[in-house]
Design a protein around this motif. Structure first.
Motif, PDB file in Angstrom:
ATOM      1  N   ARG A  39       0.779  -1.288  -0.050  1.00  0.00           N
ATOM      2  CA  ARG A  39       0.096  -0.010   0.158  1.00  0.00           C
ATOM      3  C   ARG A  39       0.915   1.285   0.023  1.00  0.00           C
ATOM      4  NH1 ARG A  39      -4.462   1.931   4.636  1.00  0.00           N
ATOM      5  NH2 ARG A  39      -4.484   4.013   4.225  1.00  0.00           N
ATOM      6  N   SER A  40       0.580   2.088  -0.814  1.00  0.00           N
ATOM      7  CA  SER A  40       1.313   3.359  -1.107  1.00  0.00           C
ATOM      8  C   SER A  40       0.419   4.476  -1.164  1.00  0.00           C
ATOM      9  CB  SER A  40       2.629   3.308  -1.999  1.00  0.00           C
ATOM     10  OG  SER A  40       1.906   3.059  -3.218  1.00  0.00           O
ATOM     11  N   ASP A  41      -0.008   5.271  -0.097  1.00  0.00           N
ATOM     12  CA  ASP A  41      -0.900   6.435  -0.360  1.00  0.00           C
ATOM     13  C   ASP A  41      -0.171   7.523  -0.756  1.00  0.00           C
ATOM     14  OD1 ASP A  41      -2.675   4.623   0.749  1.00  0.00           O
ATOM     15  OD2 ASP A  41      -2.847   5.792   2.747  1.00  0.00           O
ATOM     16  N   VAL A  42      -0.651   8.482  -1.342  1.00  0.00           N
ATOM     17  CA  VAL A  42      -0.086   9.710  -1.877  1.00  0.00           C
ATOM     18  C   VAL A  42      -1.000  11.014  -1.400  1.00  0.00           C
ATOM     19  CG1 VAL A  42       0.249  11.151  -4.067  1.00  0.00           C
ATOM     20  CG2 VAL A  42       0.476   8.559  -4.045  1.00  0.00           C
ATOM     21  N   VAL A  43       0.123  12.045  -0.835  1.00  0.00           N
ATOM     22  CA  VAL A  43      -0.498  13.308  -0.397  1.00  0.00           C
ATOM     23  C   VAL A  43       0.454  14.304  -1.023  1.00  0.00           C
ATOM     24  CG1 VAL A  43      -1.362  12.411   1.802  1.00  0.00           C
ATOM     25  CG2 VAL A  43       1.085  13.096   1.449  1.00  0.00           C
ATOM     26  N   HIS A  44      -0.101  15.495  -1.165  1.00  0.00           N
ATOM     27  CA  HIS A  44       0.592  16.804  -1.566  1.00  0.00           C
ATOM     28  C   HIS A  44       1.164  17.466  -0.381  1.00  0.00           C
ATOM     29  CE1 HIS A  44      -0.618  16.605  -5.820  1.00  0.00           C
ATOM     30  NE2 HIS A  44      -1.634  16.419  -5.450  1.00  0.00           N
ATOM     31  N   SER A  45       2.323  17.823  -0.478  1.00  0.00           N
ATOM     32  CA  SER A  45       3.118  18.428   0.705  1.00  0.00           C
ATOM     33  C   SER A  45       3.358  19.883   0.425  1.00  0.00           C
ATOM     34  CB  SER A  45       4.463  17.907   0.916  1.00  0.00           C
ATOM     35  OG  SER A  45       4.320  16.273   1.196  1.00  0.00           O
ATOM     36  N   GLY A  46       2.175  20.744   0.296  1.00  0.00           N
ATOM     37  CA  GLY A  46       2.270  22.092  -0.029  1.00  0.00           C
ATOM     38  C   GLY A  46       3.138  22.347  -1.308  1.00  0.00           C
ATOM     39  N   ALA A  47       3.984  23.379  -1.297  1.00  0.00           N
ATOM     40  CA  ALA A  47       4.756  23.611  -2.579  1.00  0.00           C
ATOM     41  C   ALA A  47       5.680  22.296  -3.094  1.00  0.00           C
ATOM     42  CB  ALA A  47       5.571  24.799  -2.211  1.00  0.00           C
ATOM     43  N   SER A  48       5.933  21.527  -2.037  1.00  0.00           N
ATOM     44  CA  SER A  48       6.938  20.613  -2.541  1.00  0.00           C
ATOM     45  C   SER A  48       6.192  19.428  -3.427  1.00  0.00           C
ATOM     46  CB  SER A  48       7.593  19.740  -1.273  1.00  0.00           C
ATOM     47  OG  SER A  48       6.668  19.176  -0.533  1.00  0.00           O
ATOM     48  N   GLY A  49       5.135  19.511  -3.421  1.00  0.00           N
ATOM     49  CA  GLY A  49       4.356  18.386  -4.258  1.00  0.00           C
ATOM     50  C   GLY A  49       4.348  16.916  -3.903  1.00  0.00           C
ATOM     51  N   PHE A  50       4.409  16.221  -4.624  1.00  0.00           N
ATOM     52  CA  PHE A  50       4.964  14.707  -4.376  1.00  0.00           C
ATOM     53  C   PHE A  50       6.518  14.548  -3.896  1.00  0.00           C
ATOM     54  CE2 PHE A  50       1.483  14.297  -7.597  1.00  0.00           C
ATOM     55  CZ  PHE A  50       0.754  13.358  -6.678  1.00  0.00           C
ATOM     56  N   GLY A  51       6.519  13.890  -2.803  1.00  0.00           N
ATOM     57  CA  GLY A  51       7.720  13.564  -2.124  1.00  0.00           C
ATOM     58  C   GLY A  51       8.347  12.379  -2.996  1.00  0.00           C
ATOM     59  N   PHE A  52       9.699  12.400  -3.034  1.00  0.00           N
ATOM     60  CA  PHE A  52      10.523  11.223  -3.496  1.00  0.00           C
ATOM     61  C   PHE A  52      10.175  10.119  -2.862  1.00  0.00           C
ATOM     62  CE2 PHE A  52      14.072   8.734  -4.302  1.00  0.00           C
ATOM     63  CZ  PHE A  52      13.977   8.357  -5.494  1.00  0.00           C
ATOM     64  N   ARG A  53       9.604   8.885  -3.042  1.00  0.00           N
ATOM     65  CA  ARG A  53       9.766   7.629  -2.354  1.00  0.00           C
ATOM     66  C   ARG A  53       9.900   6.683  -3.524  1.00  0.00           C
ATOM     67  NH1 ARG A  53       5.576   6.210   0.506  1.00  0.00           N
ATOM     68  NH2 ARG A  53       4.171   7.486  -0.710  1.00  0.00           N
ATOM     69  N   GLN A  54      10.787   5.635  -3.227  1.00  0.00           N
ATOM     70  CA  GLN A  54      11.038   4.608  -4.241  1.00  0.00           C
ATOM     71  C   GLN A  54      11.040   3.229  -3.472  1.00  0.00           C
ATOM     72  OE1 GLN A  54      14.330   4.540  -6.793  1.00  0.00           O
ATOM     73  NE2 GLN A  54      13.484   3.042  -8.203  1.00  0.00           N
ATOM     74  N   LEU A  55      10.224   2.217  -3.855  1.00  0.00           N
ATOM     75  CA  LEU A  55      10.320   1.184  -3.180  1.00  0.00           C
ATOM     76  C   LEU A  55      11.121  -0.035  -4.217  1.00  0.00           C
ATOM     77  CD1 LEU A  55       9.597  -1.422  -1.257  1.00  0.00           C
ATOM     78  CD2 LEU A  55       7.364  -1.764  -2.811  1.00  0.00           C
ATOM     79  N   ILE A  56      12.079  -0.599  -3.883  1.00  0.00           N
ATOM     80  CA  ILE A  56      12.748  -1.674  -4.523  1.00  0.00           C
ATOM     81  C   ILE A  56      12.755  -3.042  -3.942  1.00  0.00           C
ATOM     82  CG2 ILE A  56      15.037  -2.081  -5.551  1.00  0.00           C
ATOM     83  CD1 ILE A  56      15.763   0.797  -5.370  1.00  0.00           C
ATOM     84  N   VAL A  57      12.409  -4.028  -4.557  1.00  0.00           N
ATOM     85  CA  VAL A  57      12.266  -5.582  -4.054  1.00  0.00           C
ATOM     86  C   VAL A  57      13.354  -6.046  -4.815  1.00  0.00           C
ATOM     87  CG1 VAL A  57      10.821  -7.410  -3.751  1.00  0.00           C
ATOM     88  CG2 VAL A  57       9.913  -5.184  -3.588  1.00  0.00           C
ATOM     89  N   GLU A  58      14.109  -6.704  -4.146  1.00  0.00           N
ATOM     90  CA  GLU A  58      15.294  -7.601  -4.810  1.00  0.00           C
ATOM     91  C   GLU A  58      15.521  -8.817  -4.119  1.00  0.00           C
ATOM     92  OE1 GLU A  58      18.659  -4.290  -5.850  1.00  0.00           O
ATOM     93  OE2 GLU A  58      18.715  -5.035  -3.659  1.00  0.00           O
ATOM     94  N   ALA A  59      16.038  -9.923  -4.984  1.00  0.00           N
ATOM     95  CA  ALA A  59      16.496 -11.100  -4.606  1.00  0.00           C
ATOM     96  C   ALA A  59      17.927 -11.312  -4.858  1.00  0.00           C
ATOM     97  CB  ALA A  59      15.731 -12.266  -5.125  1.00  0.00           C
ATOM     98  N   THR A  60      18.521 -11.633  -3.568  1.00  0.00           N
ATOM     99  CA  THR A  60      20.048 -11.781  -3.784  1.00  0.00           C
ATOM    100  C   THR A  60      20.450 -13.277  -3.997  1.00  0.00           C
ATOM    101  OG1 THR A  60      20.459  -9.947  -2.505  1.00  0.00           O
ATOM    102  CG2 THR A  60      22.490 -11.274  -2.842  1.00  0.00           C
ATOM    103  N   ALA A  61      21.167 -13.710  -4.680  1.00  0.00           N
ATOM    104  CA  ALA A  61      21.498 -15.151  -5.055  1.00  0.00           C
ATOM    105  C   ALA A  61      22.590 -15.712  -4.230  1.00  0.00           C
ATOM    106  CB  ALA A  61      21.818 -15.577  -6.539  1.00  0.00           C
ATOM    107  N   GLU A  62      22.814 -16.781  -4.038  1.00  0.00           N
ATOM    108  CA  GLU A  62      23.849 -17.188  -2.878  1.00  0.00           C
ATOM    109  C   GLU A  62      25.029 -16.883  -3.291  1.00  0.00           C
ATOM    110  OE1 GLU A  62      22.972 -21.397  -0.702  1.00  0.00           O
ATOM    111  OE2 GLU A  62      24.540 -21.904  -2.687  1.00  0.00           O
ATOM    112  N   ASP A  63      25.118 -16.524  -4.536  1.00  0.00           N
ATOM    113  CA  ASP A  63      26.882 -16.073  -4.952  1.00  0.00           C
ATOM    114  C   ASP A  63      26.820 -14.404  -4.558  1.00  0.00           C
ATOM    115  OD1 ASP A  63      25.253 -14.988  -6.854  1.00  0.00           O
ATOM    116  OD2 ASP A  63      26.234 -15.907  -8.680  1.00  0.00           O
ATOM    117  N   GLY A  64      25.779 -14.008  -4.148  1.00  0.00           N
ATOM    118  CA  GLY A  64      25.833 -12.486  -3.912  1.00  0.00           C
ATOM    119  C   GLY A  64      25.464 -11.531  -4.860  1.00  0.00           C
TER     120      GLY A  64
END
Length: 215
Positions: free
Chosen positions: A107-132
């Motif tokens: 879930r990722s709601d969105v709000v406006h933060s006055g003059a700054s508008g949308f804040g920067f937020r990024q979700l990254i989902v990763e899988a790391t293999a056994e070799d790194g």
């Protein structure tokens, strides 16, 4: 005459199949339940490794300010109102000769933060293999949002995670944010399903089915 013609037709069709290299696919099937521990965060941060920087805190919580999808526990990534990073991760063991499929609810709601508008937020989902080696499975920005509700994401891990021996894999959810927007990404009900690989096999013609027909 009809028997002879029918058998000749069947033989011709079988030879045509073999000649063109036609394949029959083995069915996909589930190979057992998920082995993600504490998938709904109902036991707090048990089995999950938390990392937040440069600020402190626990992403896994049961705060009612941002409700869980099910139960009371969930992971609340970001939303600090500071430039930084929040992450949760867990190691799972992918069985031999199985295709891992990760699913989770976000879930990722969105709000406006006055003059700054949308804040920067990024979700990254990763899988790391056994070799790194890390592999990015999914990413999204907060600009789209999910309209105040949870939505399910399902992703099949790359071929690097399909091996003839069990493999230890690290699954991580990371949010990078700036100071403009305090809305977090919420993660709940994480699961890993293991399936049999889809294998295409050539059609074979069993011996002895087709016999010469006497005149």
């Amino acid at each position: 005459m009809r028997k002879r013609a029918r058998r000749a037709s069947m033989l011709a069709a079988a030879i045509a199949v073999a000649a063109t290299g036609m394949f029959v696919a083995a069915p996909n099937a589930s190979a057992g339940p998920s082995d993600v521990a504490n998938p709904g965060f109902e036991s707090g941060n048990a089995s999950w490794h938390e990392k937040v920087t440069p600020f402190a805190g626990h992403p896994v919580n049961n705060s009612s300010a941002w409700p869980a999808r099910t139960g009371t526990g969930k992971a609340e990534l970001g939303g600090q109102g500071l430039t930084g990073m929040s992450r949760i991760s867990q190691q799972v063991t992918v069985p031999a000769s199985r295709v891992p499929v990760l699913s989770f609810w976000v879930r990722s709601d969105v709000v406006h933060s006055g003059a700054s508008g949308f804040g920067f937020r990024q979700l990254i989902v990763e899988a790391t293999a056994e070799d790194g080696t890390p592999y990015e499975l999914h990413d999204r920005m907060n600009k789209g949002g999910t309209n105040g509700s949870y939505e399910q994401v399902t992703v099949t891990l790359p071929d690097a995670f399909y091996r003839s021996a069990p493999q230890k894999v690290n699954i991580s959810f990371t949010v990078i944010e700036d100071a403009a927007n305090r809305m977090p990404f919420l993660i709940d009900d994480v699961a890993m399903e293991y399936r049999f690989k889809r294998i295409d096999r050539p059609v074979t013609i069993p011996g002895g089915i087709f016999r010469p027909v006497g005149g």
